[in-house]
Design a protein around this motif. Structure first.
Motif, PDB file in Angstrom:
ATOM      1  N   ASN A  98      36.789  38.224  50.550  1.00 27.98           N
ATOM      2  CA  ASN A  98      35.900  39.373  50.331  1.00 27.98           C
ATOM      3  C   ASN A  98      34.711  39.232  51.273  1.00 27.98           C
ATOM      4  O   ASN A  98      33.799  38.433  51.022  1.00 27.98           O
ATOM      5  CB  ASN A  98      35.440  39.390  48.876  1.00 27.98           C
ATOM      6  CG  ASN A  98      36.575  39.729  47.939  1.00 27.98           C
ATOM      7  OD1 ASN A  98      37.110  40.836  47.977  1.00 27.98           O
ATOM      8  ND2 ASN A  98      36.968  38.779  47.106  1.00 27.98           N
ATOM      9  N   ASN A  99      34.747  39.988  52.338  1.00 24.63           N
ATOM     10  CA  ASN A  99      33.769  39.800  53.420  1.00 24.63           C
ATOM     11  C   ASN A  99      33.076  41.093  53.844  1.00 24.63           C
ATOM     12  O   ASN A  99      31.964  41.045  54.359  1.00 24.63           O
ATOM     13  CB  ASN A  99      34.509  39.166  54.612  1.00 24.63           C
ATOM     14  CG  ASN A  99      33.714  39.253  55.894  1.00 24.63           C
ATOM     15  OD1 ASN A  99      32.802  38.458  56.115  1.00 24.63           O
ATOM     16  ND2 ASN A  99      34.042  40.232  56.749  1.00 24.63           N
ATOM     17  N   ALA A 100      33.718  42.250  53.609  1.00 26.76           N
ATOM     18  CA  ALA A 100      33.164  43.519  54.094  1.00 26.76           C
ATOM     19  C   ALA A 100      31.725  43.676  53.622  1.00 26.76           C
ATOM     20  O   ALA A 100      31.398  43.336  52.483  1.00 26.76           O
ATOM     21  CB  ALA A 100      34.001  44.685  53.579  1.00 26.76           C
ATOM     22  N   GLY A 101      30.878  44.181  54.501  1.00 26.58           N
ATOM     23  CA  GLY A 101      29.491  44.332  54.083  1.00 26.58           C
ATOM     24  C   GLY A 101      28.716  45.312  54.932  1.00 26.58           C
ATOM     25  O   GLY A 101      29.058  45.590  56.079  1.00 26.58           O
ATOM     26  N   GLY A 144      46.582  31.169  44.269  1.00 22.61           N
ATOM     27  CA  GLY A 144      45.651  32.155  44.820  1.00 22.61           C
ATOM     28  C   GLY A 144      44.392  31.470  45.314  1.00 22.61           C
ATOM     29  O   GLY A 144      43.953  30.449  44.767  1.00 22.61           O
ATOM     30  N   ARG A 145      43.839  32.019  46.366  1.00 24.69           N
ATOM     31  CA  ARG A 145      42.570  31.507  46.894  1.00 24.69           C
ATOM     32  C   ARG A 145      41.680  32.726  47.170  1.00 24.69           C
ATOM     33  O   ARG A 145      42.087  33.637  47.897  1.00 24.69           O
ATOM     34  CB  ARG A 145      42.784  30.718  48.201  1.00 24.69           C
ATOM     35  CG  ARG A 145      43.624  29.443  48.046  1.00 24.69           C
ATOM     36  CD  ARG A 145      42.844  28.331  47.384  1.00 24.69           C
ATOM     37  NE  ARG A 145      43.597  27.101  47.197  1.00 24.69           N
ATOM     38  CZ  ARG A 145      44.281  26.789  46.104  1.00 24.69           C
ATOM     39  NH1 ARG A 145      44.380  27.635  45.091  1.00 24.69           N
ATOM     40  NH2 ARG A 145      44.882  25.617  45.993  1.00 24.69           N
ATOM     41  N   ILE A 146      40.478  32.725  46.582  1.00 22.19           N
ATOM     42  CA  ILE A 146      39.568  33.863  46.763  1.00 22.19           C
ATOM     43  C   ILE A 146      38.216  33.347  47.260  1.00 22.19           C
ATOM     44  O   ILE A 146      37.721  32.326  46.785  1.00 22.19           O
ATOM     45  CB  ILE A 146      39.371  34.626  45.423  1.00 22.19           C
ATOM     46  CG1 ILE A 146      40.718  35.159  44.913  1.00 22.19           C
ATOM     47  CG2 ILE A 146      38.371  35.776  45.589  1.00 22.19           C
ATOM     48  CD1 ILE A 146      40.663  35.816  43.534  1.00 22.19           C
ATOM     49  N   ILE A 147      37.668  34.074  48.216  1.00 22.92           N
ATOM     50  CA  ILE A 147      36.317  33.765  48.698  1.00 22.92           C
ATOM     51  C   ILE A 147      35.422  34.973  48.417  1.00 22.92           C
ATOM     52  O   ILE A 147      35.800  36.121  48.690  1.00 22.92           O
ATOM     53  CB  ILE A 147      36.313  33.468  50.220  1.00 22.92           C
ATOM     54  CG1 ILE A 147      37.134  32.216  50.562  1.00 22.92           C
ATOM     55  CG2 ILE A 147      34.868  33.343  50.749  1.00 22.92           C
ATOM     56  CD1 ILE A 147      36.544  30.889  50.117  1.00 22.92           C
ATOM     57  N   MET A 148      34.251  34.715  47.871  1.00 22.67           N
ATOM     58  CA  MET A 148      33.212  35.745  47.721  1.00 22.67           C
ATOM     59  C   MET A 148      32.127  35.452  48.754  1.00 22.67           C
ATOM     60  O   MET A 148      31.734  34.283  48.919  1.00 22.67           O
ATOM     61  CB  MET A 148      32.573  35.688  46.337  1.00 22.67           C
ATOM     62  CG  MET A 148      33.529  35.943  45.204  1.00 22.67           C
ATOM     63  SD  MET A 148      34.192  37.623  45.253  1.00 22.67           S
ATOM     64  CE  MET A 148      35.356  37.537  43.891  1.00 22.67           C
ATOM     65  N   THR A 149      31.646  36.492  49.406  1.00 16.21           N
ATOM     66  CA  THR A 149      30.591  36.286  50.400  1.00 16.21           C
ATOM     67  C   THR A 149      29.249  36.693  49.811  1.00 16.21           C
ATOM     68  O   THR A 149      28.967  37.877  49.624  1.00 16.21           O
ATOM     69  CB  THR A 149      30.879  37.099  51.673  1.00 16.21           C
ATOM     70  OG1 THR A 149      32.201  36.768  52.130  1.00 16.21           O
ATOM     71  CG2 THR A 149      29.874  36.758  52.753  1.00 16.21           C
TER      72      THR A 149
END
Ligand code: NAI
Length: 319
Positions: A98-101, A144-149
């Motif tokens: 999750n990178n969109a910004g 699953g692997r999730i990243i929060m920015t």
């Protein structure tokens, strides 16, 4: 130390991957064998307009190097559509970045409803929507692997970024809870606060710094956290210039501002203030349960308990 970290057979969705940090993540995952969904709405840094060009350019770049990639142009607000692209094109989804910004910086008094809502829609709701759409697939695959920015602006606050810092700190809370709920399904979730030169930071940083702080000095942390061999979850990391550090909460020992016979008053708070704010013997709590346990201990000492556990009024210490 082990061999190279590969992602063969894995499908990665990177949101906002048309440039900046997201582009770098997409390139590095593809280089290491992953099939990548390159999502980008292609609008302005303030969240206006849209275009297919940003995502297409990165897809072409990956394919030119022999990698596997497909474009998706939907806004992250519509997470199902992004995940659908992964399932349709590659049959699965393993990793979500999750990178969109966007930014809509204004001093607090000047923030409009639109400035607030758009920032929350893209950062917080977008990360929720994309992660929720991927979650059932990850559960089914037991991986699953999730990243929060998040951002240092969220962690520490930043002048002119009330909307952005609120959304970014919200992402830390989201990451913490997903890390707990994902544990039994081998789904990890970590939050990163990156610093890198990009079209977002060129609005606030001098050009030399924008050029020096390359996204390449952030991406390897994201890949490491998303590897199947990495079990770390619920972490919060600052990363930039090749430097990486982990953050955690710290809590003072605190003080109880009443006794079994003397009520709690503003004056008793004042009288204990030095102790309440004294970090010399601070501990590092890691769960909400620790607080409940501690409070039950306090009640036990002062009021004869609630029939629950004991804590002796002492804080459990954790690493
Ligand atoms: P960037 O502007 O270079 O890239 C962001 C991308 O997200 C753009 O290509 C944009 O079109 C895309 N995007 C925006 N709204 C979208 C939407 N609704 N749906 C899909 N795509 C959308 O920015 P940068 O610097 O690479 O930022 C990436 C992330 O890192 C952002 O979440 C930002 O808040 C965060 N961040 C960056 C820092 C930095 O130093 N560059 C500092 C702290 C956080």
């Amino acid at each position: 130390m082990g061999g190279p970290l590969r992602f063969d057979g894995k499908v990665v969705l990177v949101t906002g991957a048309g440039q900046g940090l997201g582009r770098q993540y997409a390139l590095q995952f593809a280089e290491r064998g992953a099939a990548v969904v390159v999502n980008d709405l292609g609008g302005s840094f303030k969240g206006e307009g849209q275009s297919t060009r940003a995502a297409d350019t990165v897809v072409e770049e990956i394919r030119a190097k022999g990698g596997k990639a497909v474009a998706n142009y939907d806004s992250v607000e519509f997470g199902e559509k992004l995940v659908e692209t992964a399932i349709k094109e590659f049959g699965r989804i393993d990793i979500v970045i999750n990178n969109a910004g966007i930014l809509r910086d204004k001093s607090f008094a000047r923030i409009s409803d639109l400035d607030w809502d758009l920032i929350h829609k893209v950062h917080l709701r977008g990360s929720f929507s994309v992660s929720r759409a991927a979650w059932p697939h990850m559960r089914k695959n037991n991986f699953g692997r999730i990243i929060m920015t998040t951002s240092v602006a969220g962690i520490f606050g930043n002048f002119g970024q009330a909307n952005y810092s609120a959304a970014k700190m919200g992402l830390v809370g989201l990451s913490n809870t997903l890390s707990l709920e994902g544990k039994k399904y081998n789904i990890t979730c970590n939050a990163i606060a990156p610093t890198a030169g990009s079209r977002l930071t060129e609005t606030v940083m001098p050009p030399e710094l924008v050029a020096a702080l390359k996204p390449e000095y952030v991406a390897p942390l994201v890949l490491y956290l998303c590897h199947e061999g990495t079990q770390d979850t619920g972490g919060l990391f600052e990363v930039g210039a090749g430097w990486i550090a982990k953050l955690r909460w710290q809590r003072t020992i605190g003080a109880v501002c009443r006794t079994s016979t003397v009520p709690m008053t503003p004056e008793s708070v004042r009288d204990q203030w030095d102790k309440i704010t004294d970090f010399s013997e601070a501990i590092h709590p890691v769960s909400a349960a620790e607080t409940t346990h501690h409070l039950i201990g306090v009640l036990g000492e002062l009021d004869g308990g609630t029939g629950g556990g004991t804590g002796g009024g002492k804080q459990a210490s954790s690493k």
